[in-house]
Design a protein around this motif. Structure first.
Motif: not given
Length: 262
Positions: A24, A29, A41-43, A69, A98-100, A102, A122
């Motif tokens: 994380h 973005i 973000a979860r990476i 980042s 990258l999940s986040f 927004y 993502c």
């Protein structure tokens, strides 16, 4: 000190993806307006490992991620990140996801009150050495759906529910990807009515009546989104799932479709 990961391995098995998962980090973005939005973000970051090596160097993944980042991120930056991974880890392919959350601006339809709606998004980049990056955008878009059958057979009213469309897109290398904001607007317009985080009474009346005037089955919504996606310039592939969280059943209504475009 000995580099154990670089020792030879005699089992003859190349590993397709090896690296780190569920790291994380904050990322910036790029937005449609030209600025950026900070997200958490979860990476998942991996490379291909040749059969001759015992292991990869896990610390290098975070060493690559940390500087990126701190810079506004979109497709070009992700490709540079993957190019760095190919070079530093001596790999022939690399992938980063990258999940986040927004946030997009929403304006209530009657009162004009402003709020922000969170979307699950993502970014995924895949790159082979010497080839352009394959970029994939994923966005989950919520909206309201109202049942046509319920409206048709009832003396008054109709059941409605919150729904979601989960969209994954890949564009041809020479084409820029659609902005998150534009994709979310395209998708939610195919539901019975949009969803707003903040509604006053006059807004609630507006969206309730708007949904009632625009009943759609989950199949209708999926087909309408498919027709819109087919119009996107340079789109190479898409995957779509639509799910209605049913208000009168203890199960959900669901439809899915996938297409490659020439």
């Amino acid at each position: 000190m000995q580099d154990v990961q670089n020792r030879m391995d005699g089992r003859g098995i190349a590993i397709q993806r090896v690296g780190i998962k569920d790291a994380h980090l904050p990322f910036l973005i790029k937005t449609k307006e030209g600025g950026f939005q900070q997200v958490l973000a979860r990476i998942c970051f991996t490379v291909a490992l040749p059969e001759k090596y015992k292991g990869t160097h896990m610390s290098r993944f975070l060493e690559i991620l940390m500087p990126w980042s701190q810079k506004p991120l979109a497709e070009p930056e992700m490709e540079s990140m993957l190019e760095e991974a190919l070079c530093r880890l001596d790999a022939h392919s690399a992938e980063v996801s990258l999940s986040f959350k927004y946030f997009v601006d929403k304006k209530a339809p009657a009162s004009g009150r402003r709020s922000v709606l969170d979307l699950d998004c993502c970014f995924t980049g895949r790159k082979e050495k010497g080839q352009p990056m394959q970029f994939q955008l994923g966005v989950d878009v919520p909206f309201t759906s109202l049942c046509p059958c319920s409206k048709e057979i009832s003396a008054y009213g109709a059941h409605n529910q919150r729904s979601v469309a989960r969209v994954q897109l890949r564009f041809r290398p020479e084409t820029e990807c659609i902005y998150i904001e534009d994709l979310a607007a395209l998708v939610e317009a195919q539901g019975s009515a949009p969803i707003y985080p903040l509604l006053k009474r006059e807004d609630e009346k507006f969206v309730t009546e708007a949904a009632y005037a625009n009943p759609k089955f989950v199949e209708d919504i999926l087909r309408d989104i498919v027709l819109e996606l087919r119009q996107l310039k340079g789109l190479a592939w898409f995957s779509l799932e639509c799910e209605n969280y049913e208000s009168i059943h203890n199960h959900n209504a669901y439809a899915a479709h996938e297409e490659s475009l020439v």
